[in-house]
Scaffold this motif. Structure first.
Motif, PDB file in Angstrom:
ATOM      1  N   THR A 137      24.258  23.294  63.025  1.00 35.32           N
ATOM      2  CA  THR A 137      24.939  23.275  64.320  1.00 35.32           C
ATOM      3  C   THR A 137      24.508  24.438  65.195  1.00 35.32           C
ATOM      4  N   HIS A 138      24.331  25.628  64.570  1.00 31.65           N
ATOM      5  CA  HIS A 138      23.921  26.813  65.332  1.00 31.65           C
ATOM      6  C   HIS A 138      23.484  27.892  64.364  1.00 31.65           C
ATOM      7  N   TRP A 139      22.937  28.987  64.905  1.00 29.45           N
ATOM      8  CA  TRP A 139      22.255  29.970  64.059  1.00 29.45           C
ATOM      9  C   TRP A 139      23.157  31.135  63.683  1.00 29.45           C
TER      10      TRP A 139
ATOM     11  N   GLY B  77      25.143  32.798  60.245  1.00 29.83           N
ATOM     12  CA  GLY B  77      24.920  32.829  58.796  1.00 29.83           C
ATOM     13  C   GLY B  77      25.873  31.982  57.979  1.00 29.83           C
ATOM     14  N   ASP B  78      27.048  31.628  58.546  1.00 33.25           N
ATOM     15  CA  ASP B  78      27.976  30.772  57.799  1.00 33.25           C
ATOM     16  C   ASP B  78      27.660  29.289  57.992  1.00 33.25           C
ATOM     17  N   HIS B  79      26.551  28.994  58.715  1.00 38.90           N
ATOM     18  CA  HIS B  79      26.165  27.603  58.970  1.00 38.90           C
ATOM     19  C   HIS B  79      24.763  27.261  58.460  1.00 38.90           C
ATOM     20  N   PHE B  80      23.833  28.237  58.490  1.00 34.42           N
ATOM     21  CA  PHE B  80      22.496  27.957  57.947  1.00 34.42           C
ATOM     22  C   PHE B  80      22.238  28.695  56.639  1.00 34.42           C
TER      23      PHE B  80
ATOM     24  N   GLY C 163      30.843  21.512  65.349  1.00 33.75           N
ATOM     25  CA  GLY C 163      30.374  22.819  64.902  1.00 33.75           C
ATOM     26  C   GLY C 163      31.400  23.876  65.247  1.00 33.75           C
ATOM     27  N   ASP C 164      30.953  24.971  65.853  1.00 32.31           N
ATOM     28  CA  ASP C 164      31.865  26.049  66.268  1.00 32.31           C
ATOM     29  C   ASP C 164      32.019  26.081  67.785  1.00 32.31           C
ATOM     30  N   LEU C 165      31.910  24.941  68.431  1.00 32.28           N
ATOM     31  CA  LEU C 165      32.021  24.871  69.891  1.00 32.28           C
ATOM     32  C   LEU C 165      33.295  25.574  70.368  1.00 32.28           C
TER      33      LEU C 165
ATOM     34  N   LEU D 178      36.692  22.146  63.457  1.00 31.27           N
ATOM     35  CA  LEU D 178      37.709  22.976  64.117  1.00 31.27           C
ATOM     36  C   LEU D 178      37.325  24.454  64.189  1.00 31.27           C
ATOM     37  N   HIS D 179      36.025  24.763  64.065  1.00 30.08           N
ATOM     38  CA  HIS D 179      35.594  26.171  64.109  1.00 30.08           C
ATOM     39  C   HIS D 179      36.415  26.991  63.111  1.00 30.08           C
ATOM     40  N   HIS D 180      36.600  26.428  61.923  1.00 29.88           N
ATOM     41  CA  HIS D 180      37.329  27.092  60.842  1.00 29.88           C
ATOM     42  C   HIS D 180      38.811  27.294  61.172  1.00 29.88           C
ATOM     43  N   GLY D 181      39.267  26.696  62.269  1.00 36.66           N
ATOM     44  CA  GLY D 181      40.670  26.881  62.670  1.00 36.66           C
ATOM     45  C   GLY D 181      40.902  28.195  63.380  1.00 36.66           C
TER      46      GLY D 181
ATOM     47  N   ARG E 210      40.823  34.082  54.606  1.00 37.47           N
ATOM     48  CA  ARG E 210      41.359  34.923  55.688  1.00 37.47           C
ATOM     49  C   ARG E 210      40.557  34.668  56.958  1.00 37.47           C
ATOM     50  N   LYS E 211      40.235  33.436  57.190  1.00 39.12           N
ATOM     51  CA  LYS E 211      39.485  33.039  58.380  1.00 39.12           C
ATOM     52  C   LYS E 211      40.038  31.702  58.839  1.00 39.12           C
ATOM     53  N   GLY E 212      40.614  31.684  60.033  1.00 36.03           N
ATOM     54  CA  GLY E 212      41.190  30.443  60.537  1.00 36.03           C
ATOM     55  C   GLY E 212      42.600  30.213  60.022  1.00 36.03           C
TER      56      GLY E 212
END
Ligand SMILES: [Zn+2]
Ligand SMILES: [Zn+2]
Length: 358
Positions: free
Chosen positions: A76-78, A80-83, A199-201, A225-228, A253-255
């Protein structure tokens, strides 16, 4: 003999689009598998020390689905939690097509080095596709449409959509970094079943996509949901899409932030929120029942405090988030052509079927 031939011509009624939302600890990895056995993976989890763990968790889902390869991989984008787990995963499972939004626009050593040295080697023996809004990703038996990419959104509504979006009037702009708004977002339908993963839009792009007219329409399942996190998930998106089910790819501890939980739970038509994790940011006050949550932590707490625990200020002095490196569980969606779908929590086996709406 004639009857037998007819039997083979009739498609199997049990054929479903299966979606595995894999726990990559507040990153993203979502696998779609069509009855044709063609597959689409969105993102590959975290980088660094977590890459092997996350690639292993994705490989487990690939094996459970009976796949020998990944046909299409969207990054979705560059971030580190996505690629992050891509190279590790590609060393275990053939990936036939690598799809992205184009160059990184948020300079950073890890992403820039990856794009310069590793990524070209990975797609050299496969296909590399840069997508733009309006593109379709060709999948046998599937309909996958790119609705956002590289900071652009579709201008033409999807078939049947385009109505004025009543939530636009109260929109409040949000903050964002450079890469999240670049996210490749896809709308996927299977018969009458409809889902979206953006993605994280972030909020400002949600507004561009959904205002003044809702170019998407409604969905049955809202993914990602961009991790909420509260930098995404505005009412112009969540309320207008009217998801019956939302599945949050949050971490320990994210979202799961109170503001996002309030938006989701007041969204008209939401029947259930499912989460990849308990999040300490929710506390009992904002969390969903445990049976809708796929993962705990390696050293479980005896009890979760009622009040949400605010996130510590970021930086090297921040205490670490609760760790989950042990066995991980996915949330699986099995969708039928009639629009009905079943969601299953792999940790406890809890499963719920959402009947087709008339
Ligand atoms: Zn986990
Ligand atoms: Zn992310």
């Amino acid at each position: 003999m004639r009857a037998l031939l007819l039997l083979f011509a009739i498609p199997a009624f049990s054929a479903s689009l299966d979606i595995y939302v894999v726990d990559v600890e507040g990153g993203n990895a979502t696998l779609f598998v069509w009855p044709s056995h063609e597959s689409l993976l969105i993102d590959t989890g975290n980088a660094g020390a977590a890459a092997a763990r996350d690639a292993g968790r994705i490989e487990e889902a690939i094996q459970a689905a009976g796949l020998q390869q990944v046909d299409h991989l969207i990054t979705t984008h560059w971030h580190g939690d996505h690629f992050g787990g891509m190279a590790e995963l590609a060393s275990k499972v053939p990936i036939r097509e690598f799809i992205d939004h184009g160059p990184n626009v948020q300079p950073g050593e890890a992403a820039d080095t990856f794009l310069k040295t590793t990524y070209p080697q990975l797609y050299a023996k496969a296909k590399h596709t840069v997508v733009k809004p309006g593109d379709k990703i060709a999948v046998a038996g599937g309909d996958v449409r790119v609705v956002t990419s590289a900071g652009q959104t579709i201008k033409t509504p999807l078939p049947g959509a385009g109505q004025a979006n009543p939530y636009c009037a109260n929109f409040k702009a949000g903050d964002n970094n450079a890469e999240d708004p670049q996210s490749v977002g896809v709308f996927i339908s299977y018969g009458k079943f409809r889902t979206i993963h953006l993605g994280d839009l972030t909020k400002n792009k949600e507004f561009e996509l959904m205002c003044p007219n809702n170019r998407i329409g409604t969905v049955d399942v809202l993914l990602g949901l961009h991790h909420g996190q509260a930098s995404s998930n505005s009412e112009v998106l969540v309320d207008a899409l009217r998801p019956r089910v939302a599945i949050m790819n949050n971490g320990t501890r994210k979202g799961g932030e109170p503001d996002v939980m309030k938006t989701l739970h007041s969204s008209p038509g939401l029947e259930d929120l499912w989460q990849l994790h308990f999040s300490v940011l929710s506390g009992q006050e904002y969390t969903v029942p445990g049976m809708f949550i796929a993962n705990t932590i390696d050293d479980p707490q005896a009890a979760i405090p009622v009040a949400p625990v605010p996130a510590p200020p970021p930086g090297p002095g921040a205490p670490p988030a609760p760790v989950h490196n042990g066995k991980a569980y996915w949330i699986k969606v099995s969708a039928q052509q009639d629009g009905s779908f079943t969601v299953t929590n792999a940790r406890n086996g809890f499963s719920k079927t959402y009947n087709a709406k008339r």
